[in-house]
Enzyme design. Structure first.
Site, mmCIF file in Angstrom:
data_model
loop_
_atom_site.group_PDB
_atom_site.id
_atom_site.type_symbol
_atom_site.label_atom_id
_atom_site.label_comp_id
_atom_site.label_asym_id
_atom_site.label_seq_id
_atom_site.Cartn_x
_atom_site.Cartn_y
_atom_site.Cartn_z
ATOM 1 N N ARG A 10 46.823 33.210 58.219
ATOM 2 C CA ARG A 10 46.745 31.810 57.781
ATOM 3 C C ARG A 10 47.414 30.840 58.751
ATOM 4 N NH1 ARG A 10 45.880 28.509 55.675
ATOM 5 N NH2 ARG A 10 46.531 27.999 53.563
ATOM 6 N N ASP A 45 36.175 32.634 47.273
ATOM 7 C CA ASP A 45 36.724 31.775 46.231
ATOM 8 C C ASP A 45 35.587 31.375 45.312
ATOM 9 O OD1 ASP A 45 39.451 30.226 45.684
ATOM 10 O OD2 ASP A 45 37.784 28.945 45.086
ATOM 11 N N ARG A 94 48.730 35.224 49.744
ATOM 12 C CA ARG A 94 49.911 34.789 50.499
ATOM 13 C C ARG A 94 51.157 35.638 50.305
ATOM 14 N NH1 ARG A 94 49.235 28.782 48.562
ATOM 15 N NH2 ARG A 94 48.438 30.045 46.859
ATOM 16 N N ARG A 130 43.678 38.698 42.746
ATOM 17 C CA ARG A 130 44.391 38.061 43.864
ATOM 18 C C ARG A 130 45.264 39.052 44.622
ATOM 19 N NH1 ARG A 130 44.989 32.288 43.512
ATOM 20 N NH2 ARG A 130 42.991 31.562 42.799
ATOM 21 N N TYR A 137 36.257 22.038 37.665
ATOM 22 C CA TYR A 137 36.641 21.502 38.980
ATOM 23 C C TYR A 137 35.694 20.394 39.430
ATOM 24 C CZ TYR A 137 40.049 25.245 39.556
ATOM 25 O OH TYR A 137 41.120 26.079 39.403
HETATM 26 O O1 CP3 Z 1 42.162 38.943 46.202
HETATM 27 C C1 CP3 Z 1 41.409 38.300 45.434
HETATM 28 O O2 CP3 Z 1 41.578 38.228 44.199
HETATM 29 C C2 CP3 Z 1 40.147 37.708 46.002
HETATM 30 C C3 CP3 Z 1 40.188 36.384 46.376
HETATM 31 C C4 CP3 Z 1 40.105 35.229 45.398
HETATM 32 C C5 CP3 Z 1 40.577 33.959 45.775
HETATM 33 N N1 CP3 Z 1 40.221 33.078 44.805
HETATM 34 C C6 CP3 Z 1 41.267 33.664 47.034
HETATM 35 C C7 CP3 Z 1 42.158 32.492 47.112
HETATM 36 C C8 CP3 Z 1 39.516 35.109 44.134
HETATM 37 C C9 CP3 Z 1 38.901 36.192 43.253
HETATM 38 C C10 CP3 Z 1 39.615 33.738 43.771
HETATM 39 C C11 CP3 Z 1 39.046 33.181 42.544
HETATM 40 C C12 CP3 Z 1 39.509 31.865 42.078
HETATM 41 N N2 CP3 Z 1 39.682 30.717 42.806
HETATM 42 C C13 CP3 Z 1 39.741 31.554 40.720
HETATM 43 C C14 CP3 Z 1 39.571 32.513 39.583
HETATM 44 C C15 CP3 Z 1 40.730 33.443 39.504
HETATM 45 C C16 CP3 Z 1 42.002 32.790 39.038
HETATM 46 O O3 CP3 Z 1 42.998 32.915 39.760
HETATM 47 O O4 CP3 Z 1 42.008 32.223 37.955
HETATM 48 C C17 CP3 Z 1 40.103 30.205 40.653
HETATM 49 C C18 CP3 Z 1 40.479 29.428 39.418
HETATM 50 C C19 CP3 Z 1 40.060 29.685 41.975
HETATM 51 C C20 CP3 Z 1 40.351 28.301 42.421
HETATM 52 C C21 CP3 Z 1 41.508 28.296 43.350
HETATM 53 N N3 CP3 Z 1 41.406 28.624 44.676
HETATM 54 C C22 CP3 Z 1 42.881 28.069 43.062
HETATM 55 C C23 CP3 Z 1 43.435 27.674 41.726
HETATM 56 C C24 CP3 Z 1 43.604 28.278 44.265
HETATM 57 C C25 CP3 Z 1 45.113 28.281 44.466
HETATM 58 C C26 CP3 Z 1 45.701 27.079 45.132
HETATM 59 C C27 CP3 Z 1 47.067 27.404 45.722
HETATM 60 O O5 CP3 Z 1 47.240 27.144 46.928
HETATM 61 O O6 CP3 Z 1 47.941 27.927 45.020
HETATM 62 C C28 CP3 Z 1 42.656 28.613 45.261
HETATM 63 C C29 CP3 Z 1 42.959 28.949 46.665
HETATM 64 C C30 CP3 Z 1 42.923 30.403 46.979
HETATM 65 N N4 CP3 Z 1 41.886 31.225 46.647
HETATM 66 C C31 CP3 Z 1 43.924 31.158 47.674
HETATM 67 C C32 CP3 Z 1 43.429 32.465 47.765
HETATM 68 C C33 CP3 Z 1 44.062 33.636 48.466
HETATM 69 C C34 CP3 Z 1 45.209 30.600 48.292
HETATM 70 C C35 CP3 Z 1 44.721 29.949 49.548
HETATM 71 C C36 CP3 Z 1 45.638 29.892 50.698
HETATM 72 O O7 CP3 Z 1 45.603 30.829 51.536
HETATM 73 O O8 CP3 Z 1 46.302 28.872 50.856
#
Ligand code: CP3
Length: 347
Positions: A38, A74, A29, A25, A149
């Site tokens: 965003r 994602d 944000r 990640r 999910y």
């Molecule tokens: O920089 C990176 O690591 C690459 C991008 C990336 C994202 N998601 C972007 C993202 C990666 C590798 C993921 C994988 C992902 N997504 C996982 C596995 C990794 C982990 O963290 O365990 C999981 C479980 C998800 C599912 C998911 N998507 C979650 C739990 C969330 C967070 C919700 C929140 O708002 O806190 C997301 C959304 C997400 N994916 C964001 C990002 C940058 C935040 C989105 C936003 O801009 O609002």
């Protein structure tokens, strides 16, 4: 960075100058540049535009000086290729319109159509071009974590409906994991074909399973996935949270790199898993929020233990929290590179 990537060299256990570092990640944000984007685009709009995906993926490399990039996408994104409707809600996470609970629903999931998520592969190619010498990690969610999910319909703490299906309807659960595994293999192979130099499988929530349930319900799928990717010849990273009890099984899947969370001592993991596997981790992400002093102290301890191990990559034990100050990450990259050189003599 000159010459061959220290990240890729570490993935292969070959000599390199210092401990490589990247952060799960690392695009998100906590970055001002990401927050600015965003205000104009949703997360999924960013992930569905090859050009925006490229720009977001490259940004932490430019801002922090990390040794690898991870594709901005994602784990949910490829589900569009299975005709599964979902959304990503801010501060919630993935939400699935119609949770998958029945044999009929699983049977109705169509074959994966990579052409429906072609933007991922286009974005991969654009990103590889923009990154130059810095390698790109492609990724996918693991079948259990994706299934959690799909079955729950949203993030869960207990995974109650998922476990219920696993125990009470094992044939349906196995069919679901099987379809997801097929998708994961195809999705990752396409990213590699588009130029991704390493592939990571995120099994974030697998730590919720016992050793016995993991071995019976999940391990065969993971072996199938890593077996089907082996001929690509790229490093295969397998990561999960709370996996202390599962690490030997995870290391038996065919993955060449194991990502470890912060609860585990890496030197002990090295002792338990042997010298062949590459280890990645494992700073407690909350240390980043606590500030530079806490982050440096934690990182120093880890790097001191692992410097000199040619099969070690610094990372967090999970993703960067959004409350992280970017300067903390930037300082850490420099620190790890500096401290990592201490082990040079033993390489
Ligand atoms: O920089 C990176 O690591 C690459 C991008 C990336 C994202 N998601 C972007 C993202 C990666 C590798 C993921 C994988 C992902 N997504 C996982 C596995 C990794 C982990 O963290 O365990 C999981 C479980 C998800 C599912 C998911 N998507 C979650 C739990 C969330 C967070 C919700 C929140 O708002 O806190 C997301 C959304 C997400 N994916 C964001 C990002 C940058 C935040 C989105 C936003 O801009 O609002």
């Amino acid at each position: 960075m000159t010459g061959e990537s220290r990240f890729l060299l570490a993935c292969q256990g070959q000599a390199h100058d210092t401990v490589p570092v990247w952060f799960m990640r690392q695009a998100g944000r906590y970055q001002e540049s990401y927050r600015a984007l965003r205000t104009r685009y949703s997360m999924l709009e960013l992930a569905r535009s090859p050009r925006l995906m490229r720009d977001v993926t490259v940004s932490p490399v430019e801002e922090l000086g990390v040794d690898a990039a991870i594709l901005f996408s994602d784990i949910m994104v490829p589900l569009a290729g299975l005709d599964i409707a979902f959304d990503i809600q801010e501060n919630v996470g993935p939400v699935v319109a119609e949770p998958i609970r029945t044999a009929e629903q699983v049977a109705k999931i169509p074959a994966f159509r990579p052409d429906l998520v072609d933007y991922v592969y286009e974005g991969t190619a654009l990103t590889v071009e923009a990154l130059g010498a810095v390698p790109l990690i492609g990724f996918a969610g693991a079948p259990f974590t994706l299934a959690s999910y799909l079955v729950e319909g949203r993030p869960s703490r207990t995974y109650r409906a998922t476990k219920e299906m696993m125990w009470n309807n094992p044939a349906v659960f196995q069919a679901l994991l099987d379809r997801l595994s097929t998708m994961v293999i195809e999705h990752l192979r396409r990213q590699a074909a588009a130029g991704a130099q390493a592939l990571q499988v995120f099994d974030s929530w697998i730590g919720a399973l016992s050793q016995a349930d993991y071995a019976a319900a999940v391990l065969p799928h993971m072996k199938r996935i890593f077996g089907a990717l082996k001929d690509l010849g790229v490093p295969l990273i397998y990561f999960g949270v709370g996996t202390q009890h599962l690490l030997p099984a995870m290391a038996s899947t065919g993955a060449s790199v194991i990502g470890v969370d912060w609860r585990t001592n890496l030197a002990e993991v090295r002792g338990a898993l042997g010298s062949e596997v590459v280890l990645m981790g494992n700073l407690d992400p909350e240390r980043l929020v606590a500030g530079l002093q806490a982050a440096r102290a934690g990182a120093r301890e880890i790097v001191t233990q692992m410097a000199g191990d040619p099969r070690y990559i610094f990372n967090l034990g999970h993703g960067v929290p959004k409350e992280t100050h970017p300067q903390v990450l930037k300082e850490l990259v420099g620190d790890v590179h500096e401290w990592g050189r201490l082990g040079e003599g033993s390489r």
